[in-house]
Every structure is written in C-alpha cells, then in structure tokens.
Scaffold this active site. Structure first.
Site, short mmCIF file in Angstrom:
data_model
loop_
_atom_site.label_atom_id
_atom_site.label_comp_id
_atom_site.label_asym_id
_atom_site.label_seq_id
_atom_site.Cartn_x
_atom_site.Cartn_y
_atom_site.Cartn_z
N HIS A 112 -58.19 28.26 16.09
CA HIS A 112 -56.91 28.17 16.77
C HIS A 112 -57.13 27.86 18.24
CE1 HIS A 112 -58.01 32.25 17.85
NE2 HIS A 112 -57.78 32.71 16.63
P1 TYD Z 1 -56.74 36.39 13.68
O1 TYD Z 1 -56.04 35.72 14.80
O2 TYD Z 1 -56.71 35.74 12.33
O3 TYD Z 1 -58.28 36.67 14.09
P2 TYD Z 1 -59.40 35.59 14.52
O4 TYD Z 1 -59.03 35.11 15.89
O5 TYD Z 1 -60.67 36.35 14.53
O6 TYD Z 1 -59.42 34.49 13.50
O7 TYD Z 1 -56.19 37.88 13.56
C1 TYD Z 1 -56.40 38.70 12.42
C2 TYD Z 1 -55.19 39.61 12.25
O8 TYD Z 1 -55.04 40.50 13.35
C3 TYD Z 1 -53.88 38.85 12.14
O9 TYD Z 1 -53.09 39.51 11.14
C4 TYD Z 1 -53.23 39.01 13.48
C5 TYD Z 1 -53.76 40.35 13.95
N1 TYD Z 1 -53.93 40.46 15.40
C6 TYD Z 1 -53.12 41.30 16.14
O10 TYD Z 1 -52.22 41.97 15.61
N2 TYD Z 1 -53.31 41.40 17.49
C7 TYD Z 1 -54.29 40.71 18.11
O11 TYD Z 1 -54.45 40.84 19.37
C8 TYD Z 1 -55.11 39.81 17.35
C9 TYD Z 1 -56.18 38.99 18.02
C10 TYD Z 1 -54.91 39.73 16.00
#
Ligand code: TYD
Length: 145
Positions: free
Chosen positions: A59
């Site tokens: 992302h």
């Molecule tokens: P995600 O963005 O998929 O993680 P990565 O960047 O490692 O791919 O996030 C995983 C899950 O955690 C998703 O359900 C969103 C949640 N999340 C939060 O609630 N708060 C946060 O600050 C972050 C980074 C993720």
C-alpha cells in the site's frame, strides 16, 4: 516537465540511531519532532510472526510518513514510485531504520523467524488514507504531476 520532478522515493533514506551502550547493554532512543524521527509521532505498531514467504504492506499512504526499524531479526522493504522505479532496503539492526515519506508504495517481505518490525507513524490510523490498489496509486501519482 517530465523526468525532472522530485519523486517521493528519493526522500526514502536509512536512519542511524545512536546506541547509548554501556556495560549493562544497549539503549536506542527514537525521539520524535525531528530529533531522531523526522515527524511528530502519533502511532506505533509492530509486526512479528510473519512467515518468510509472506508479503505485507502493499500500500501507499496519502498522509502518513513512517519510520520502520527491525528491533529484532530482519526483513526487506521494496519501495516503488508508481512510475517504474523501485528500490530494496534491508533492515537487520535495532539501531537502523528506514524513513518512508507519503505516496510511496511499500512491500515488506523476507521476514526472519525472529523479526520484530517496529513501525513509527506520523498519523493516527485512518484506513481511508491508505491506497491498497497499485493502479490507483499510479493514477494519483500521475495526477500529482
Ligand atoms: P495492514 O494494513 O494489513 O498491515 P500491513 O501494513 O502489515 O500489511 O493491517 C492489518 C490489520 O490491522 C488491518 O485489519 C488493519 C489493522 N490496523 C489497525 O487497526 N491500525 C493500524 O494502525 C494498522 C497499521 C493496522
């Protein structure tokens, strides 16, 4: 003017934190507001227990800047600018981080079994400022020009 604008990817850089070591061990400080971290810190999270074949991230963020530190173990970060350029960074020291500005695509992968990836962020979590489709990222990069 094509080819001469500054890509946010050029702002990506490694940060070296001072190790305040003594006979008791090491201590590393990551203080916000431009001291060690080049922004005010609003959020911290950490990623661990990811298998070596997992790719996370995938992302770009419209508003949030990040610093990532492998406080244990190692991982790699692939950064893309949406215009065909990419760079790969290796994180394997608890006193070295990577600074990621807004509007760069990032993928975290090759996690060691003991990897703990600490992520320091400039904004509170808002899923709406995440771009999770590469073609939308490319489109928004084109619109910025
Ligand atoms: P995600 O963005 O998929 O993680 P990565 O960047 O490692 O791919 O996030 C995983 C899950 O955690 C998703 O359900 C969103 C949640 N999340 C939060 O609630 N708060 C946060 O600050 C972050 C980074 C993720």
């Amino acid at each position: 003017m094509e080819g001469v604008h500054i890509h946010n990817m050029n702002l990506v850089r490694m940060l070296d934190f001072q190790q305040k070591g003594d006979e008791r061990g090491q201590l590393v400080v990551a203080e916000g507001g431009g001291k060690d971290i080049p922004f005010e810190i609003k959020r911290v999270f950490y990623i661990y227990g990811s298998d070596s074949d997992v790719v996370r991230g995938c992302h770009a963020n419209r508003k949030t800047e990040f610093v990532m530190i492998n406080v244990a173990g190692s991982s790699k970060i692939r950064v893309k600018d949406g215009e065909g350029n990419e760079a790969i960074y290796f994180l394997n020291r608890p006193h070295t981080g990577i600074y990621l500005p807004t509007m760069v695509w990032k993928e975290m992968y090759d996690f060691s079994a003991d990897s703990v990836l600490l992520v320091i962020a400039s904004e509170h979590y808002d899923p709406n400022e995440y771009i999770r489709e590469y073609f939308i990222f490319e489109k928004e990069i084109r619109m910025e020009k």
